[in-house]
Design an enzyme around this catalytic site. Sequence first.
Site, PDB file in Angstrom:
ATOM      1  N   VAL A   1       0.862  -1.183   0.000  1.00  0.00           N
ATOM      2  CA  VAL A   1       0.000   0.000   0.000  1.00  0.00           C
ATOM      3  C   VAL A   1       0.897   1.232   0.000  1.00  0.00           C
ATOM      4  CG1 VAL A   1      -1.786   1.215   1.307  1.00  0.00           C
ATOM      5  CG2 VAL A   1      -1.722  -1.282   1.327  1.00  0.00           C
ATOM      6  N   CYS A   2       0.640   2.157  -0.896  1.00  0.00           N
ATOM      7  CA  CYS A   2       1.463   3.383  -0.960  1.00  0.00           C
ATOM      8  C   CYS A   2       1.293   4.202   0.311  1.00  0.00           C
ATOM      9  CB  CYS A   2       1.053   4.240  -2.159  1.00  0.00           C
ATOM     10  SG  CYS A   2       1.825   5.875  -2.115  1.00  0.00           S
TER      11      CYS A   2
END
Lengths: 130, 120
Positions: free
Chosen positions: A77-78
């Site tokens: 997940v960024c």
Amino acid sequence: MKFSILVSEGPYTHQSSDTAYQFAKAVLAKGHEIFRIFYYHDGVNNATRLTTPPQDDRNIVNRWSKLAEENNLDLVVCVAAAQRRGIVDDGEMKRNGKDATNLAPGFRISGLGQLIEAGIQSDRLVVFGD
Amino acid sequence: MTTKKFMMVNRKAPYGTIYAWEALEVVLIAAAFEQDVSLAFLDDGVYQLKKGHQTKGIEVKAFEKTWGALEDYDVTKLYVAQESLAERGLTADDLAVPVEVLSRADIGKLMEEQDVLLSF
């Protein structure tokens, strides 16, 4: 072939994460490798374990976690997108002084460099978005 | 490190959704990884480059100035679809930075040369 997948839309509102999931399953069923699945934009909302859909509906988040566990997948997940949208792990909770976490099992939070690396390392980077 | 050809395809208006802003973050990271980065602007994406963004009223950060800074990251290949400009009554003179205006078909050919296409 080595694939990576970018998921750019959130669950339920948009078909993208469903399609990405079905694609990931098909890739694995054909004996290909998945280097990484990266979640960006509202795609980070695929990673909140607080999701509670009605019982007769698919649980998109749990489905990702299960797929990751069964196939030893790297779900990333960024971090910048996650911070904007309130997706939090232990490290982020402490760093930003929050009082809770919600990252689902099998996911990890990291930087956009992980997306670029996925593009470099994979034969195909397939984007699922709007 | 392996260098690949990355093209970021910008299709959305600069404000109203976050796609353009977060796409720019990907451009900067790809450049930091010393990849061969180019940007294509199609459809409403051409508005991202238009001069004179005034975003105070909507309380959103303007990122027009970032285009001028891309050169510092060695990102100099900006391709704009001629048809998309024309459909919106724009020309290259309306844009904040120098770009290469190409037909959609020619941008399509450039896409075929890429290793990685990321669309926003």
